[in-house]
Write a protein that holds these residues in place. Sequence first.
Motif, short mmCIF file in Angstrom:
data_model
loop_
_atom_site.label_atom_id
_atom_site.label_comp_id
_atom_site.label_asym_id
_atom_site.label_seq_id
_atom_site.Cartn_x
_atom_site.Cartn_y
_atom_site.Cartn_z
N ILE A 162 0.81 -1.17 -0.04
CA ILE A 162 0.02 -0.14 -0.14
C ILE A 162 0.89 1.12 -0.01
N PHE A 163 1.96 1.16 0.74
CA PHE A 163 2.64 2.44 0.81
C PHE A 163 3.54 2.51 -0.38
N TRP A 164 3.80 1.59 -1.00
CA TRP A 164 4.62 1.57 -2.29
C TRP A 164 3.69 2.34 -3.34
N ILE A 165 2.62 1.92 -3.30
CA ILE A 165 1.47 2.47 -4.37
C ILE A 165 1.35 3.79 -4.11
N ARG A 166 0.94 4.02 -2.60
CA ARG A 166 0.47 5.36 -2.38
C ARG A 166 1.32 5.76 -1.04
N PRO A 167 2.63 6.50 -1.38
CA PRO A 167 3.36 6.71 -0.01
C PRO A 167 2.83 7.73 0.64
N SER A 168 1.87 8.41 0.43
CA SER A 168 1.27 9.29 1.41
C SER A 168 0.39 8.72 2.35
N ALA A 169 0.16 7.30 2.10
CA ALA A 169 -0.70 6.70 2.98
C ALA A 169 0.05 6.47 4.73
N MET A 170 1.61 6.54 4.16
CA MET A 170 2.53 6.03 5.40
C MET A 170 2.51 7.55 6.52
N SER A 171 1.37 7.72 6.95
CA SER A 171 1.38 8.93 7.81
C SER A 171 0.44 8.91 8.73
N TYR A 172 0.35 9.31 9.94
CA TYR A 172 -0.68 9.39 11.18
C TYR A 172 -1.76 9.36 10.60
N PHE A 173 -2.22 10.24 9.70
CA PHE A 173 -3.50 10.15 9.00
C PHE A 173 -3.89 9.15 8.16
N GLY A 174 -3.02 8.54 7.30
CA GLY A 174 -3.17 7.26 6.57
C GLY A 174 -3.32 6.11 7.47
N PHE A 175 -2.82 6.02 8.28
CA PHE A 175 -2.75 4.67 9.41
C PHE A 175 -4.24 5.00 9.81
N THR A 176 -4.66 6.08 10.32
CA THR A 176 -6.15 6.13 10.99
C THR A 176 -7.04 5.65 10.17
N LEU A 177 -7.00 6.19 8.61
CA LEU A 177 -7.93 5.73 7.57
C LEU A 177 -7.83 4.37 7.39
N LEU A 178 -6.79 3.87 7.06
CA LEU A 178 -6.48 2.48 6.86
C LEU A 178 -7.48 1.40 7.92
N PHE A 179 -7.04 1.89 9.33
CA PHE A 179 -7.31 0.72 10.50
C PHE A 179 -8.36 1.12 11.12
N LYS A 180 -9.30 2.31 10.59
CA LYS A 180 -10.40 2.76 11.55
C LYS A 180 -11.34 1.70 11.65
N PHE A 181 -11.66 1.07 10.70
CA PHE A 181 -12.73 -0.01 10.90
C PHE A 181 -12.20 -1.33 11.39
N ALA A 182 -11.05 -1.62 11.38
CA ALA A 182 -10.37 -2.78 12.23
C ALA A 182 -10.57 -2.93 13.65
N VAL A 183 -10.99 -1.43 14.34
CA VAL A 183 -11.10 -1.60 15.68
C VAL A 183 -12.40 -2.44 16.15
N PRO A 184 -13.88 -2.15 15.69
CA PRO A 184 -14.90 -3.11 16.03
C PRO A 184 -14.57 -4.45 15.64
#
Lengths: 310, 320
Positions: free
Chosen positions: B36-58
């Motif tokens: 994912i980070f290779w395709i979209r380096p901008s995802a490697m950030s505080y914000f990116g992590f929050t978006l990627l894993f948000k729905f993993a919590v429940p």
Amino acid sequence: MSLRLAPWSYGFLVALVMWVATICYSGTGSAIPTLSSALVFAAFSVVVGTGQMLVIASGPGNIDLSMPSVLTLAAYASMSIMGGSDAMVLPGLLLAVAVGAVAGMLNYLAITALRLPPIIATLAWSFVFQSFAFNLGGEATLKPPAALSEFTLWSIGGIRVLPVAVMGLTLLAVLVLKRGVGGRQLLAVGQSERAARLAGISVGRVRLVAYTLCGMSAGLAGFLLSGFSGGAALNMGDTYLLESIAVVVLGGTSVAGGQANAIGIWGAALFFNLMATMLNTFQMQAGIRFLLTGALIILIVAIVPRPKAG
Amino acid sequence: MADTALQRRPRLTSALGSALQIGLPAATLIAMLAVIFWIRPSAMSYFGFTLLFKFAVPLMFAALAQMLVIMLGDIDLSIGSFVGFVTCVAALYLDEAPLLALVILAASIAVYAGVGLLIHVRQLPSIIVTLGMSFIWLGAAVTLMPGPGGTAPRWLVAFMSWKPPFVPLPVLIALLTALIGHLVISRSSYGAVLRGAGANPRAVERAGWSVRTIRCAVYAAAGALACLAGLTLTGLTTSGDPNVAPAYTLLGVGAVILGGGAFTGGIVSPVGTVIGALTLALAGSLLSFLQVPPTWQIGAQGAILFLVLAGRILFSEHRS
């Protein structure tokens, strides 16, 4: 407790109570139509349930969660090849059953080759099959040929043909389980894999056949259901995931395997469908229907004396 | 020397095996993130992590609930519809009548304990009792709220969108729950008793514990974790929906097995389960990053499940 009822009879008993309750509410005129429509709907549950029963009987932990998606995939495949043409009904049926057979084999292959628990293996396959169904049909509903629709609605002298045909299937299953070598081997494997192996039974082959037959029954159900309900739809199998397990267990088959009851499935399936009819005539909300379904499943399982293992 | 070699090898491989049981899903997770980070380096950030894993919590909480039940050698087919029920309760009452909401949730946890009691006392198959319960929770939820609706309390939404310093919230929650789970289930002496109750109930009975009490308590804990799943989900979707989470039941089972658990009872790993849940939640994002057509995404998720599990089986082959 002088009166001990066989475990499988409870489904019929509850179904009877619900039928009578419906008749009391909406008059004796409704007796026959209610029963005949419940029999048709139950027939689909029985086809799916009989397949699930073979898998569950083949040993503890064996279960097929991919039935709904196999059903949907087979329905789409057969609708596509038939293209609404009456001449293609037989090839359509063969294709639906063949799709089911392949799906069943793939299920068992994943279980043995990758040594996965059946729940996980059939769940992962169900995702894959679902994807295939998506790509085959998309969101559109594929229409069945007229001949198939007519067959599912066909009745001779007021008696619907479809449930009678499925009863024939049940009878076949009973005979094979009671008298057939394959059926005895299946139950032996379910009771004790080790003992069956020592007795010279090829455990793998028996389970492969069980999963294949289960897939085939899902395919057959998909074929008939799409004829009955006017075509294949993506969510057509959803309700059968839990229902296929519930009818098998309420029908007196033990989840521990090694013991099967094909006739009891009819009782449980009729119970499910007559209860839906009864609550519809009482104009109850869907929520109440779910609540009652759940409560009755637990109640029946809790009070029914279990068949002795071994 | 031959003796020590003989004694050492199984122990070494078994340690290696159990490390691989958790290492493999972890490696999968890292590999997915790398793609994912290779395709979209901008995802490697505080914000990116929050978006990627948000729905993993429940999903994570639901998977841990499932893990507790699987630990006892049972299975819970009702978690998905129970989570849906909790979202309805939360969206309807938690804001206006918080006390009522808490009473309902506490009562439903008691129902969970009762289910455990029933299964134990009557020696019923858990699969069919919880299947019945799934209809009951769905029915209760639909009776409360026929369709999606209600509003989540503001504090719950605020909590789920809270941005703690340095570590994104989903990652923080994952780390904390994995740590607590590890300490309680895998490390503590009570954890050993709990796992023993699944692996060898007779031995645990002989040692003076009541497996009946344990089963009730574990089911209640599973109910409480499923409540957390429902509450966090309500905070994310800001509304209630009876049919929001049917997939959680089986995805939870998948996460437990991915994380090294087994249906035989007694063999579960909280850390593995958390990683399994994160992996399953990330699989969806990965496939859309890879521009897999939506119609194939669910199939590809099945394939990922196969791949990871196949790897696990291959590596653990040496043990048996």
